[in-house]
Design a protein around this motif. Structure first.
Motif, PDB file in Angstrom:
ATOM      1  N   HIS A  28       5.966  12.452 -10.285  1.00 32.04           N
ATOM      2  CA  HIS A  28       5.611  11.192  -9.630  1.00 32.04           C
ATOM      3  C   HIS A  28       4.691  11.433  -8.426  1.00 32.04           C
ATOM      4  N   ILE A  30       1.916   9.164  -5.642  1.00 34.23           N
ATOM      5  CA  ILE A  30       1.543   7.844  -5.134  1.00 34.23           C
ATOM      6  C   ILE A  30       0.062   7.887  -4.757  1.00 34.23           C
ATOM      7  N   THR A  32      -2.837   6.824  -2.753  1.00 32.47           N
ATOM      8  CA  THR A  32      -2.803   6.236  -1.407  1.00 32.47           C
ATOM      9  C   THR A  32      -3.819   5.108  -1.220  1.00 32.47           C
ATOM     10  N   TYR A  37      -6.494   3.633  -7.356  1.00 30.56           N
ATOM     11  CA  TYR A  37      -5.452   3.282  -8.325  1.00 30.56           C
ATOM     12  C   TYR A  37      -6.030   2.371  -9.407  1.00 30.56           C
ATOM     13  N   LEU A  57       9.657   4.522  -5.972  1.00 32.05           N
ATOM     14  CA  LEU A  57       8.554   3.904  -6.720  1.00 32.05           C
ATOM     15  C   LEU A  57       7.757   2.935  -5.841  1.00 32.05           C
ATOM     16  N   THR A  58       6.433   2.972  -5.953  1.00 34.02           N
ATOM     17  CA  THR A  58       5.580   2.044  -5.202  1.00 34.02           C
ATOM     18  C   THR A  58       4.645   1.320  -6.170  1.00 34.02           C
ATOM     19  N   GLU A  59       3.890   0.378  -5.649  1.00 35.57           N
ATOM     20  CA  GLU A  59       2.926  -0.372  -6.467  1.00 35.57           C
ATOM     21  C   GLU A  59       1.818   0.521  -7.004  1.00 35.57           C
ATOM     22  N   THR A  60       1.583   1.651  -6.355  1.00 35.90           N
ATOM     23  CA  THR A  60       0.498   2.532  -6.789  1.00 35.90           C
ATOM     24  C   THR A  60       1.033   3.880  -7.260  1.00 35.90           C
ATOM     25  N   SER A  61       2.255   3.871  -7.770  1.00 39.39           N
ATOM     26  CA  SER A  61       2.843   5.106  -8.307  1.00 39.39           C
ATOM     27  C   SER A  61       2.298   5.407  -9.693  1.00 39.39           C
ATOM     28  N   ARG A  62       2.120   6.664  -9.963  1.00 36.17           N
ATOM     29  CA  ARG A  62       1.776   7.136 -11.307  1.00 36.17           C
ATOM     30  C   ARG A  62       2.465   8.466 -11.549  1.00 36.17           C
ATOM     31  N   PRO A  81       6.178  11.694  -3.257  1.00 37.94           N
ATOM     32  CA  PRO A  81       7.328  10.944  -2.753  1.00 37.94           C
ATOM     33  C   PRO A  81       8.263  11.873  -1.972  1.00 37.94           C
TER      34      PRO A  81
END
Ligand code: FES
Length: 97
Positions: A28, A30, A32, A37, A57-62, A81
Protein backbone atom coordinates in the motif's frame (compact mmCIF):
# COMPACT_ATOMS: atom_id res chain seq x y z
CA UNK A 1 8.84 -1.31 -13.46
CA UNK A 2 6.29 -1.11 -10.68
CA UNK A 3 6.63 1.20 -7.71
CA UNK A 4 7.09 -1.93 -5.60
CA UNK A 5 10.04 -3.02 -7.71
CA UNK A 6 11.47 0.51 -7.70
CA UNK A 7 11.19 0.62 -3.92
CA UNK A 8 13.03 -2.67 -3.55
CA UNK A 9 15.78 -1.58 -5.93
CA UNK A 10 16.28 1.52 -3.81
CA UNK A 11 16.17 -0.07 -0.37
CA UNK A 12 12.79 1.43 0.49
CA UNK A 13 10.96 -0.75 2.98
CA UNK A 14 7.78 -1.51 1.09
CA UNK A 15 6.86 -5.05 1.86
CA UNK A 16 5.08 -6.66 -1.09
CA UNK A 17 4.31 -9.96 0.61
CA UNK A 18 2.58 -11.55 -2.39
CA UNK A 19 5.11 -10.21 -4.90
CA UNK A 20 2.56 -8.35 -6.94
CA UNK A 21 -0.13 -11.01 -7.34
CA UNK A 22 -2.89 -8.86 -5.78
CA UNK A 23 -3.22 -11.12 -2.77
CA UNK A 24 -2.13 -8.72 -0.03
CA UNK A 25 -2.14 -5.05 0.85
CA UNK A 26 1.40 -4.78 2.18
CA UNK A 27 2.52 -2.74 -0.83
CA UNK A 28 0.00 0.00 0.00
CA UNK A 29 1.25 3.45 -0.98
CA UNK A 30 -0.39 6.86 -0.86
CA UNK A 31 -0.02 9.17 -3.85
CA UNK A 32 0.65 12.55 -2.26
CA UNK A 33 -0.56 14.67 -5.20
CA UNK A 34 -4.06 14.03 -6.50
CA UNK A 35 -3.01 15.26 -9.96
CA UNK A 36 -0.65 12.32 -10.24
CA UNK A 37 -3.24 9.99 -8.73
CA UNK A 38 -5.64 11.00 -11.50
CA UNK A 39 -3.09 10.04 -14.15
CA UNK A 40 -3.09 6.42 -13.02
CA UNK A 41 -5.17 3.73 -14.63
CA UNK A 42 -8.22 2.93 -12.50
CA UNK A 43 -7.61 0.08 -10.08
CA UNK A 44 -9.08 -3.28 -11.05
CA UNK A 45 -11.61 -4.91 -8.71
CA UNK A 46 -8.97 -7.16 -7.14
CA UNK A 47 -6.86 -4.15 -6.25
CA UNK A 48 -9.85 -2.40 -4.69
CA UNK A 49 -10.62 -5.51 -2.67
CA UNK A 50 -7.10 -5.58 -1.29
CA UNK A 51 -7.09 -1.83 -0.67
CA UNK A 52 -10.21 -2.28 1.46
CA UNK A 53 -8.03 -4.34 3.79
CA UNK A 54 -5.19 -1.83 3.88
CA UNK A 55 -4.31 0.02 7.06
CA UNK A 56 -4.80 3.78 6.80
CA UNK A 57 -6.62 3.78 3.47
CA UNK A 58 -6.91 7.22 1.84
CA UNK A 59 -8.62 8.66 -1.23
CA UNK A 60 -5.34 8.43 -3.12
CA UNK A 61 -4.21 5.00 -1.94
CA UNK A 62 -2.94 2.44 -4.40
CA UNK A 63 -1.06 -0.81 -4.31
CA UNK A 64 2.55 -0.15 -5.20
CA UNK A 65 2.82 -3.28 -7.29
CA UNK A 66 0.06 -2.00 -9.57
CA UNK A 67 1.50 1.44 -10.25
CA UNK A 68 3.81 1.12 -13.24
CA UNK A 69 6.40 3.79 -13.93
CA UNK A 70 5.82 5.82 -17.09
CA UNK A 71 6.98 9.19 -18.42
CA UNK A 72 3.69 10.82 -17.33
CA UNK A 73 4.40 9.84 -13.76
CA UNK A 74 7.80 11.52 -13.68
CA UNK A 75 7.94 13.39 -10.37
CA UNK A 76 5.27 11.33 -8.59
CA UNK A 77 5.70 11.20 -4.83
CA UNK A 78 4.42 8.34 -2.74
CA UNK A 79 4.03 8.13 1.02
CA UNK A 80 4.11 4.92 2.97
CA UNK A 81 1.29 4.36 5.44
CA UNK A 82 2.19 4.33 9.13
CA UNK A 83 1.59 0.58 9.26
CA UNK A 84 0.57 -2.35 7.12
CA UNK A 85 -1.55 -5.37 7.75
CA UNK A 86 -0.12 -8.72 6.87
CA UNK A 87 -2.61 -11.39 7.74
CA UNK A 88 -0.08 -14.15 7.29
CA UNK A 89 2.10 -12.61 10.00
CA UNK A 90 -0.59 -11.08 12.17
CA UNK A 91 -2.22 -14.36 13.06
CA UNK A 92 -4.95 -14.61 10.45
CA UNK A 93 -5.75 -18.20 9.56
CA UNK A 94 -7.02 -18.53 6.01
CA UNK A 95 -10.23 -20.51 5.58
CA UNK A 96 -11.30 -22.23 2.43
CA UNK A 97 -14.49 -21.00 0.75
FE1 FES B 1 0.71 -8.00 -2.73
FE2 FES B 1 1.06 -5.76 -4.16
S1 FES B 1 2.55 -7.05 -3.32
S2 FES B 1 -0.76 -6.82 -3.74
Amino acid sequence: MSMLEAAHENDVELEGACEGSLACSTCHVIVTDVNYYNKLEDPVDEENDMLDLAFGLTETSRLGCQVIASPELDGIRLALPAATRNFAVDGHVAKSH
